[in-house]
Write a protein that holds these residues in place. Structure first.
Motif, PDB file in Angstrom:
ATOM      1  N   TRP A  33       1.310   9.260   6.240  1.00 50.96           N
ATOM      2  CA  TRP A  33       0.786  10.069   5.146  1.00 50.96           C
ATOM      3  C   TRP A  33      -0.730  10.227   5.268  1.00 50.96           C
ATOM      4  O   TRP A  33      -1.272  11.282   4.975  1.00 50.96           O
ATOM      5  N   ALA A  34      -1.390   9.172   5.684  1.00 46.98           N
ATOM      6  CA  ALA A  34      -2.849   9.250   5.845  1.00 46.98           C
ATOM      7  C   ALA A  34      -3.210  10.244   6.942  1.00 46.98           C
ATOM      8  O   ALA A  34      -4.214  10.960   6.832  1.00 46.98           O
ATOM      9  N   GLY A  35      -2.409  10.299   7.978  1.00 45.60           N
ATOM     10  CA  GLY A  35      -2.661  11.276   9.034  1.00 45.60           C
ATOM     11  C   GLY A  35      -2.530  12.707   8.539  1.00 45.60           C
ATOM     12  O   GLY A  35      -3.242  13.605   9.002  1.00 45.60           O
ATOM     13  N   LYS A  36      -1.641  12.922   7.607  1.00 45.83           N
ATOM     14  CA  LYS A  36      -1.411  14.280   7.092  1.00 45.83           C
ATOM     15  C   LYS A  36      -2.372  14.658   5.965  1.00 45.83           C
ATOM     16  O   LYS A  36      -2.910  15.764   5.952  1.00 45.83           O
ATOM     17  N   TRP A  37      -2.568  13.763   4.978  1.00 43.54           N
ATOM     18  CA  TRP A  37      -3.209  14.153   3.733  1.00 43.54           C
ATOM     19  C   TRP A  37      -4.469  13.376   3.373  1.00 43.54           C
ATOM     20  O   TRP A  37      -4.928  13.447   2.237  1.00 43.54           O
ATOM     21  N   TYR A  38      -5.048  12.631   4.305  1.00 43.17           N
ATOM     22  CA  TYR A  38      -6.225  11.827   3.947  1.00 43.17           C
ATOM     23  C   TYR A  38      -7.387  12.700   3.485  1.00 43.17           C
ATOM     24  O   TYR A  38      -8.108  12.322   2.551  1.00 43.17           O
ATOM     25  N   ALA A  39      -7.589  13.837   4.099  1.00 46.44           N
ATOM     26  CA  ALA A  39      -8.716  14.696   3.724  1.00 46.44           C
ATOM     27  C   ALA A  39      -8.580  15.202   2.285  1.00 46.44           C
ATOM     28  O   ALA A  39      -9.585  15.384   1.590  1.00 46.44           O
ATOM     29  N   LEU A  40      -7.362  15.401   1.837  1.00 47.91           N
ATOM     30  CA  LEU A  40      -7.147  15.918   0.477  1.00 47.91           C
ATOM     31  C   LEU A  40      -7.151  14.833  -0.591  1.00 47.91           C
ATOM     32  O   LEU A  40      -7.603  15.060  -1.720  1.00 47.91           O
ATOM     33  N   TYR A  41      -6.627  13.645  -0.269  1.00 48.16           N
ATOM     34  CA  TYR A  41      -6.430  12.590  -1.273  1.00 48.16           C
ATOM     35  C   TYR A  41      -7.110  11.289  -0.858  1.00 48.16           C
ATOM     36  O   TYR A  41      -6.499  10.227  -0.822  1.00 48.16           O
ATOM     37  N   GLN A  42      -8.401  11.366  -0.567  1.00 52.65           N
ATOM     38  CA  GLN A  42      -9.122  10.178  -0.098  1.00 52.65           C
ATOM     39  C   GLN A  42      -9.106   9.048  -1.124  1.00 52.65           C
ATOM     40  O   GLN A  42      -8.893   7.888  -0.775  1.00 52.65           O
ATOM     41  N   HIS A  43      -9.325   9.381  -2.373  1.00 52.84           N
ATOM     42  CA  HIS A  43      -9.394   8.336  -3.406  1.00 52.84           C
ATOM     43  C   HIS A  43      -8.033   7.652  -3.600  1.00 52.84           C
ATOM     44  O   HIS A  43      -7.978   6.435  -3.801  1.00 52.84           O
ATOM     45  N   ALA A  44      -6.976   8.399  -3.513  1.00 53.84           N
ATOM     46  CA  ALA A  44      -5.637   7.802  -3.652  1.00 53.84           C
ATOM     47  C   ALA A  44      -5.351   6.854  -2.485  1.00 53.84           C
ATOM     48  O   ALA A  44      -4.783   5.772  -2.685  1.00 53.84           O
ATOM     49  N   ALA A  65       0.832  -1.203   0.000  1.00 47.99           N
ATOM     50  CA  ALA A  65       0.000   0.000   0.000  1.00 47.99           C
ATOM     51  C   ALA A  65       0.867   1.254   0.000  1.00 47.99           C
ATOM     52  O   ALA A  65       0.591   2.220  -0.719  1.00 47.99           O
ATOM     53  N   THR A  66       1.933   1.239   0.779  1.00 47.33           N
ATOM     54  CA  THR A  66       2.846   2.376   0.839  1.00 47.33           C
ATOM     55  C   THR A  66       3.499   2.614  -0.519  1.00 47.33           C
ATOM     56  O   THR A  66       3.553   3.746  -1.010  1.00 47.33           O
ATOM     57  N   GLN A  67       3.999   1.555  -1.123  1.00 43.17           N
ATOM     58  CA  GLN A  67       4.691   1.705  -2.400  1.00 43.17           C
ATOM     59  C   GLN A  67       3.739   2.138  -3.516  1.00 43.17           C
ATOM     60  O   GLN A  67       4.111   2.926  -4.377  1.00 43.17           O
ATOM     61  N   TYR A  91       6.839   9.543  -6.307  1.00 44.81           N
ATOM     62  CA  TYR A  91       7.969   9.498  -5.353  1.00 44.81           C
ATOM     63  C   TYR A  91       8.478  10.908  -5.028  1.00 44.81           C
ATOM     64  O   TYR A  91       9.678  11.163  -5.023  1.00 44.81           O
ATOM     65  N   GLN A  92       7.565  11.820  -4.757  1.00 45.51           N
ATOM     66  CA  GLN A  92       7.943  13.204  -4.469  1.00 45.51           C
ATOM     67  C   GLN A  92       8.727  13.288  -3.164  1.00 45.51           C
ATOM     68  O   GLN A  92       8.553  12.471  -2.255  1.00 45.51           O
ATOM     69  N   SER A  93       9.547  14.310  -3.060  1.00 39.38           N
ATOM     70  CA  SER A  93      10.385  14.474  -1.868  1.00 39.38           C
ATOM     71  C   SER A  93       9.562  14.807  -0.629  1.00 39.38           C
ATOM     72  O   SER A  93      10.005  14.558   0.492  1.00 39.38           O
ATOM     73  N   VAL A  94       8.355  15.319  -0.820  1.00 40.55           N
ATOM     74  CA  VAL A  94       7.506  15.650   0.325  1.00 40.55           C
ATOM     75  C   VAL A  94       7.041  14.380   1.057  1.00 40.55           C
ATOM     76  O   VAL A  94       6.635  14.451   2.216  1.00 40.55           O
ATOM     77  N   LEU A  95       7.139  13.240   0.417  1.00 37.62           N
ATOM     78  CA  LEU A  95       6.747  11.984   1.064  1.00 37.62           C
ATOM     79  C   LEU A  95       7.724  11.554   2.156  1.00 37.62           C
ATOM     80  O   LEU A  95       7.387  10.703   2.984  1.00 37.62           O
ATOM     81  N   GLY A  96       8.909  12.071   2.150  1.00 40.90           N
ATOM     82  CA  GLY A  96       9.850  11.774   3.221  1.00 40.90           C
ATOM     83  C   GLY A  96      11.010  10.915   2.763  1.00 40.90           C
ATOM     84  O   GLY A  96      11.266  10.731   1.575  1.00 40.90           O
ATOM     85  N   ALA A  97      11.702  10.387   3.765  1.00 44.81           N
ATOM     86  CA  ALA A  97      12.921   9.611   3.524  1.00 44.81           C
ATOM     87  C   ALA A  97      12.610   8.305   2.806  1.00 44.81           C
ATOM     88  O   ALA A  97      11.619   7.638   3.100  1.00 44.81           O
ATOM     89  N   ASN A  98      13.503   7.967   1.863  1.00 47.54           N
ATOM     90  CA  ASN A  98      13.360   6.702   1.150  1.00 47.54           C
ATOM     91  C   ASN A  98      14.744   6.206   0.757  1.00 47.54           C
ATOM     92  O   ASN A  98      15.720   6.936   0.794  1.00 47.54           O
ATOM     93  N   PHE A  99      14.789   4.955   0.371  1.00 45.69           N
ATOM     94  CA  PHE A  99      16.019   4.355  -0.125  1.00 45.69           C
ATOM     95  C   PHE A  99      15.730   3.824  -1.516  1.00 45.69           C
ATOM     96  O   PHE A  99      15.071   2.786  -1.658  1.00 45.69           O
ATOM     97  N   LYS A 100      16.157   4.558  -2.543  1.00 45.29           N
ATOM     98  CA  LYS A 100      15.914   4.199  -3.939  1.00 45.29           C
ATOM     99  C   LYS A 100      14.421   3.950  -4.199  1.00 45.29           C
ATOM    100  O   LYS A 100      14.031   2.915  -4.730  1.00 45.29           O
ATOM    101  N   HIS A 101      13.603   4.876  -3.754  1.00 44.25           N
ATOM    102  CA  HIS A 101      12.144   4.847  -3.903  1.00 44.25           C
ATOM    103  C   HIS A 101      11.481   3.726  -3.108  1.00 44.25           C
ATOM    104  O   HIS A 101      10.396   3.284  -3.470  1.00 44.25           O
ATOM    105  N   PRO A 109       7.320   0.592   5.647  1.00 45.15           N
ATOM    106  CA  PRO A 109       5.943   0.085   5.522  1.00 45.15           C
ATOM    107  C   PRO A 109       4.911   0.962   6.233  1.00 45.15           C
ATOM    108  O   PRO A 109       3.777   1.081   5.774  1.00 45.15           O
ATOM    109  N   TRP A 110       5.253   1.556   7.340  1.00 44.46           N
ATOM    110  CA  TRP A 110       4.311   2.342   8.117  1.00 44.46           C
ATOM    111  C   TRP A 110       4.174   3.785   7.609  1.00 44.46           C
ATOM    112  O   TRP A 110       3.393   4.560   8.157  1.00 44.46           O
TER     113      TRP A 110
END
Length: 143
Positions: free
Chosen positions: A69-80, A39-41, A49-59, A63-64
């Motif tokens: 992200w849901a805590g921050k942006w669920y209201a804006l991107y419910q369908h995603a 689900a995360t990927q 894979y925008q930089s606003v999503l946070g730290a990653n290792f080669k995209h 898992p958590w």
């Protein structure tokens, strides 16, 4: 005075208990983590894979991260989030169904009874020393 009787008779009662395997529960946890990771990927892929999503290792994100992200942006991107959740639930369901089938196959497979695999020393000679008789006092196997 209390009478106490030991009713533990026979090799089944006296034998040590078999250890339970922890493979299936461990694989269930791995399956749940795989669903969360998928689900995360998927969500990260949808958002490029925008930089606003946070730290990653080669995209590859933790898992958590989807929960954060849901805590921050669920209201804006419910369908995603719903699409990502459906991917995660599908992966988890397939994995858990595979574990259920594996467990059913294991439960229905024949296995050796560890109590009767090797008779104690001298037991076979005691059993077959005397002929076994039926009611007519004729040994079995003879007419």
């Amino acid at each position: 005075m209390k009478d106490k009787f030991n009713n533990a008779v026979g090799p089944q009662v006296q034998a040590s208990k078999l250890k339970t395997s922890r493979v299936i529960p461990s694989l269930a946890v791995v399956t749940l983590v795989a669903g969360l990771q998928s689900a995360t990927q998927y969500f990260a892929f949808e958002f490029g894979y925008q930089s606003v999503l946070g730290a990653n290792f080669k995209h590859i994100y933790a898992p958590w991260a989807i929960v954060q992200w849901a805590g921050k942006w669920y209201a804006l991107y419910q369908h995603a989030f719903m699409r990502a959740a459906s991917v995660g639930v599908t992966v988890t369901a397939v994995g858990l169904l595979g574990l259920v089938v594996t467990k059913m196959v294991q439960a229905n497979s024949s296995r050796v009874n560890p109590i009767y695999t090797v008779p104690p020393a001298g037991l076979a000679s005691k059993i077959f020393k005397k002929p076994v008789f039926c009611r007519s006092r004729v040994p079995f196997g003879r007419s």
